[in-house]
Motif scaffolding. Structure first.
Motif, PDB file in Angstrom:
ATOM      1  N   GLY A  18     -13.510   2.423  -4.488  1.00  0.00           N
ATOM      2  CA  GLY A  18     -11.985   2.355  -4.750  1.00  0.00           C
ATOM      3  C   GLY A  18     -11.071   3.579  -5.633  1.00  0.00           C
ATOM      4  N   LYS A  19     -11.882   3.557  -6.811  1.00  0.00           N
ATOM      5  CA  LYS A  19     -11.932   4.702  -8.174  1.00  0.00           C
ATOM      6  C   LYS A  19     -11.863   5.981  -7.327  1.00  0.00           C
ATOM      7  CE  LYS A  19     -10.210   5.943 -11.836  1.00  0.00           C
ATOM      8  NZ  LYS A  19     -10.113   7.586 -12.116  1.00  0.00           N
ATOM      9  N   LEU A  20     -13.024   6.474  -6.625  1.00  0.00           N
ATOM     10  CA  LEU A  20     -12.954   7.293  -5.824  1.00  0.00           C
ATOM     11  C   LEU A  20     -11.979   7.736  -4.647  1.00  0.00           C
ATOM     12  CD1 LEU A  20     -16.569   7.999  -5.169  1.00  0.00           C
ATOM     13  CD2 LEU A  20     -15.695   9.838  -7.260  1.00  0.00           C
ATOM     14  N   PHE A  21     -11.403   6.497  -3.931  1.00  0.00           N
ATOM     15  CA  PHE A  21     -11.024   6.869  -3.272  1.00  0.00           C
ATOM     16  C   PHE A  21      -8.830   7.485  -3.728  1.00  0.00           C
ATOM     17  CE2 PHE A  21      -7.786   4.718   0.471  1.00  0.00           C
ATOM     18  CZ  PHE A  21      -8.332   5.568   0.684  1.00  0.00           C
ATOM     19  N   THR A  22      -8.185   6.525  -4.726  1.00  0.00           N
ATOM     20  CA  THR A  22      -7.572   6.505  -5.276  1.00  0.00           C
ATOM     21  C   THR A  22      -7.078   7.594  -6.303  1.00  0.00           C
ATOM     22  OG1 THR A  22      -8.251   5.253  -7.411  1.00  0.00           O
ATOM     23  CG2 THR A  22      -7.262   3.794  -5.437  1.00  0.00           C
ATOM     24  N   ASP A  23      -8.180   8.262  -7.027  1.00  0.00           N
ATOM     25  CA  ASP A  23      -7.886   9.726  -7.297  1.00  0.00           C
ATOM     26  C   ASP A  23      -7.901  10.123  -6.275  1.00  0.00           C
ATOM     27  OD1 ASP A  23      -8.379   8.664  -9.881  1.00  0.00           O
ATOM     28  OD2 ASP A  23     -10.906   9.229  -9.825  1.00  0.00           O
ATOM     29  N   ALA A  24      -8.249  10.288  -4.912  1.00  0.00           N
ATOM     30  CA  ALA A  24      -8.455  10.552  -3.761  1.00  0.00           C
ATOM     31  C   ALA A  24      -6.948  11.557  -3.753  1.00  0.00           C
ATOM     32  CB  ALA A  24      -9.346  10.858  -2.809  1.00  0.00           C
ATOM     33  N   LEU A  25      -6.491   9.972  -3.366  1.00  0.00           N
ATOM     34  CA  LEU A  25      -5.290   9.925  -2.523  1.00  0.00           C
ATOM     35  C   LEU A  25      -3.768  11.001  -3.675  1.00  0.00           C
ATOM     36  CD1 LEU A  25      -4.971   6.144  -1.203  1.00  0.00           C
ATOM     37  CD2 LEU A  25      -5.129   8.201   0.049  1.00  0.00           C
TER      38      LEU A  25
ATOM     39  N   GLN B 265     -17.042   1.016   1.665  1.00  0.00           N
ATOM     40  CA  GLN B 265     -16.992   2.529   2.568  1.00  0.00           C
ATOM     41  C   GLN B 265     -15.459   2.407   3.802  1.00  0.00           C
ATOM     42  OE1 GLN B 265     -19.818   4.853   3.445  1.00  0.00           O
ATOM     43  NE2 GLN B 265     -21.201   3.915   2.353  1.00  0.00           N
ATOM     44  N   VAL B 266     -15.673   0.827   3.846  1.00  0.00           N
ATOM     45  CA  VAL B 266     -14.290   0.636   5.145  1.00  0.00           C
ATOM     46  C   VAL B 266     -13.016   0.884   4.189  1.00  0.00           C
ATOM     47  CG1 VAL B 266     -13.489  -0.691   6.751  1.00  0.00           C
ATOM     48  CG2 VAL B 266     -15.429  -0.596   6.894  1.00  0.00           C
ATOM     49  N   SER B 267     -13.292  -0.054   3.165  1.00  0.00           N
ATOM     50  CA  SER B 267     -12.150  -0.595   2.310  1.00  0.00           C
ATOM     51  C   SER B 267     -11.420   1.621   1.842  1.00  0.00           C
ATOM     52  CB  SER B 267     -11.352  -0.880   1.408  1.00  0.00           C
ATOM     53  OG  SER B 267     -13.018  -0.829   0.258  1.00  0.00           O
ATOM     54  N   ALA B 268     -12.502   1.823   1.623  1.00  0.00           N
ATOM     55  CA  ALA B 268     -11.706   3.769   1.029  1.00  0.00           C
ATOM     56  C   ALA B 268     -11.841   4.594   1.923  1.00  0.00           C
ATOM     57  CB  ALA B 268     -13.237   3.362  -0.071  1.00  0.00           C
ATOM     58  N   GLY B 269     -11.145   4.113   3.420  1.00  0.00           N
ATOM     59  CA  GLY B 269     -11.349   5.565   3.883  1.00  0.00           C
ATOM     60  C   GLY B 269     -12.488   5.917   4.275  1.00  0.00           C
ATOM     61  N   ILE B 270     -13.996   5.522   4.353  1.00  0.00           N
ATOM     62  CA  ILE B 270     -15.250   6.352   4.956  1.00  0.00           C
ATOM     63  C   ILE B 270     -15.422   6.365   6.092  1.00  0.00           C
ATOM     64  CG2 ILE B 270     -17.747   7.407   4.073  1.00  0.00           C
ATOM     65  CD1 ILE B 270     -16.742   6.317   0.797  1.00  0.00           C
ATOM     66  N   LEU B 271     -15.524   4.851   6.735  1.00  0.00           N
ATOM     67  CA  LEU B 271     -16.160   4.749   8.258  1.00  0.00           C
ATOM     68  C   LEU B 271     -15.230   4.136   8.700  1.00  0.00           C
ATOM     69  CD1 LEU B 271     -20.008   3.131   6.814  1.00  0.00           C
ATOM     70  CD2 LEU B 271     -19.648   5.595   7.687  1.00  0.00           C
ATOM     71  N   GLU B 272     -14.858   4.624   9.372  1.00  0.00           N
ATOM     72  CA  GLU B 272     -13.885   3.434  10.329  1.00  0.00           C
ATOM     73  C   GLU B 272     -14.334   2.039  10.418  1.00  0.00           C
ATOM     74  OE1 GLU B 272     -11.190   4.950  11.565  1.00  0.00           O
ATOM     75  OE2 GLU B 272     -11.120   6.561  10.297  1.00  0.00           O
ATOM     76  N   PRO B 273     -13.788   0.877  10.670  1.00  0.00           N
ATOM     77  CA  PRO B 273     -14.354  -0.102  10.500  1.00  0.00           C
ATOM     78  C   PRO B 273     -15.394  -0.430  11.978  1.00  0.00           C
ATOM     79  CG  PRO B 273     -11.850   0.017  11.030  1.00  0.00           C
ATOM     80  CD  PRO B 273     -12.661   1.017  11.285  1.00  0.00           C
ATOM     81  N   ARG B 274     -15.010   0.150  13.182  1.00  0.00           N
ATOM     82  CA  ARG B 274     -16.528   0.250  14.269  1.00  0.00           C
ATOM     83  C   ARG B 274     -17.314   0.908  13.910  1.00  0.00           C
ATOM     84  NH1 ARG B 274     -13.248   2.306  19.624  1.00  0.00           N
ATOM     85  NH2 ARG B 274     -13.110   3.639  17.978  1.00  0.00           N
TER      86      ARG B 274
END
Length: 477
Positions: free
Chosen positions: A190-197, A60-69
């Motif tokens: 990742g698929k959801l993330f790139t589709d959103a981008l 979820q961090v790599s997909a931009g959902i959660l901030e790293p911390r």
């Protein structure tokens, strides 16, 4: 010759590794000793970072959902009665009862101990596939997740300005090798993330009605595994649910398939097909930390042999737990025909070995702490006996596959159970994680590169400190 105690009146317990097993061992032991008002035992946690990393939420961090911390929990704040030493164990002197380590500044130091808990975890499993170490991205830590997030955004933005259709298609193609927990979740998120981008880049700008240019090719994700199904180590119903969700999103799931060679321009599959891509994510599994093999003690499939009480035969002062330990599963005796099942292997005592999962590591850390306390005269030792509460795989959005207490679930209900499980399992940051989930459901993700990590600083071979410090060839962007 045995060493002299570091102090005449204080006994020291060194816990090497602050992952699921090490963190739980340190927390349980410190609470036990505090409850019994034991003051002459020092607990030292040796770990390369000052945080506990909650690995299951890394996709979820790599997909931009959660901030790293959000997925990093402070060791100092959650373990107030434990002394943290920043460093990585490099050698254990068993006769002298010393742990040699490299500190955060690269200096070589050592710690003496009266009791040692080895919870050093695991590293990427590398296979002899040409080009993989040079061109694949691993996924075992926060730097890898941050780099992959930047890389995905960068490839999408480069594809939008690519004049060559072939180059655009390669930049929009993402290949994940390994359909276990990590690989399945990386592909799903990742698929959801790139589709959103892709959709965001094609959205009209509110100020003047123009349209941002989006890549001519839609994002393409491939998930490969040599096994006959995704999530091969789990119940078949969970596997079928995950497979159905992935395919419905357009992920190309290819079982019985793997990579024969990786190149700067793509990957050659073992069926002869060449896939042009700039992104190869390596999630084929893990192996015990190389420190285990360096000990010179009996191992089982690379993991240190221990008794059911998690102590090392011949060294009652040494305990091991988590991915580094070959722990016999007392709930799973070996079948008479020698069939070890999907995950278990002969532990030498007539039982299969516990699989390398966070659920086992956490509970083994708890038992190891109690048995260390018993060896110091506080409480009674007990064997490790595990009963699965079920498994949960987050597939992104409201989708998940879960079987709490053996009840198979899918869809939004499984998604709610999965997120509830993660919140309960995390030792901190629960409110912040829940807040990020709410924000992600209400607002679009911020698709910007952070530029914090470069490719050569996150080598696939995480077992090689020398490689980690030496810049190598960067993958082609």
């Amino acid at each position: 010759m045995a060493r002299k105690p570091h102090q005449d009146s204080v006994r020291r317990v060194v816990i090497a590794g602050g992952g699921f097993a090490g963190h739980r061992a340190a927390r349980t032991l410190s609470r036990m000793l505090a409850r019994e008002r034991v003051e002459r035992v020092e607990i030292v946690l040796l770990n390369p970072t000052d945080y506990f990393l909650y690995l299951p939420l890394l996709p979820q961090v790599s997909a931009g959902i959660l901030e790293p911390r959000r997925v990093t929990v402070s060791l100092v704040h959650t373990l107030p009665r434990v002394r943290l030493v920043l460093g990585e164990a490099t050698h254990v002197d068993l006769p002298g009862r010393r742990v040699h380590y490299t500190d955060a500044e690269g200096r070589r130091e050592e710690l003496t101990y009266d009791r040692l808990v080895l919870a050093v975890g695991s590293v990427n499993k590398l296979l002899p596939v040409p080009g993989v170490s040079e061109y694949a991205h691993g996924f075992r830590g926060l730097p890898e997740a941050l780099y992959l997030r930047d890389h995905i955004i960068r490839q999408t933005e480069l594809a939008a300005s690519a004049g060559d259709p072939g180059e655009c298609a390669a930049q929009c193609t993402f290949v994940v090798v390994g359909a276990g927990y990590t690989g399945t979740e990386v592909a799903a998120q990742g698929k959801l993330f790139t589709d959103a981008l892709h959709a965001q880049m094609a959205r009209p700008a509110a100020s003047h009605g123009t349209v941002w240019r989006s890549p001519a090719t839609r994002p393409r994700w491939l998930l490969l595994d040599v096994a006959p199904r995704v999530l091969p180590g789990l119940d078949r119903r969970l596997s079928e649910t995950a497979d159905r969700v992935l395919r419905s999103r357009g992920v190309e799931v290819r079982t019985g398939t793997s990579v024969k060679e990786a190149t700067p321009d793509g990957v050659l599959l073992d069926d002869g097909e060449f896939v042009a891509t700039r992104t190869l994510v390596w999630c084929v599994g893990v192996r015990p930390d190389p420190l285990v093999a360096e000990l010179g003690l009996p191992v089982e499939r690379g993991r240190l042999r221990v008794t059911p009480r998690l102590d090392v035969p011949g060294h009652p002062e040494v305990f091991a737990c988590g991915d580094a330990a070959a722990v016999p599963d007392l709930t799973r005796p070996l079948a008479a025909n020698g069939d070890h099942g999907d995950q278990g292997h002969d532990g030498g005592d007539g039982f299969e070995l516990t699989p390398m999962t966070a659920q086992h590591a956490t509970r083994q850390g708890d038992v190891a702490a109690r048995n260390v306390a018993a060896s110091l005269g506080h409480g009674e030792a007990r064997p490790y006996r595990h009963h699965d509460l079920g498994f949960a795989v987050d597939l992104g959005g409201v989708q998940a596959a879960a079987n709490p207490l053996g009840v198979p679930l899918s869809g939004p209900l499984a998604g709610a159970v999965t997120r509830g499980y993660h919140l309960a399992a995390m030792p901190g940051n629960r409110v912040r994680v829940a807040a990020d989930w709410l924000l992600d459901a209400a607002l679009p993700r911020q698709a910007v590169q952070l530029g914090l990590v470069r490719s050569w600083s996150v080598p696939l071979d995480t077992a090689s400190p020398e490689l980690a410090r030496t810049p190598g060839p960067a993958p082609k962007e």
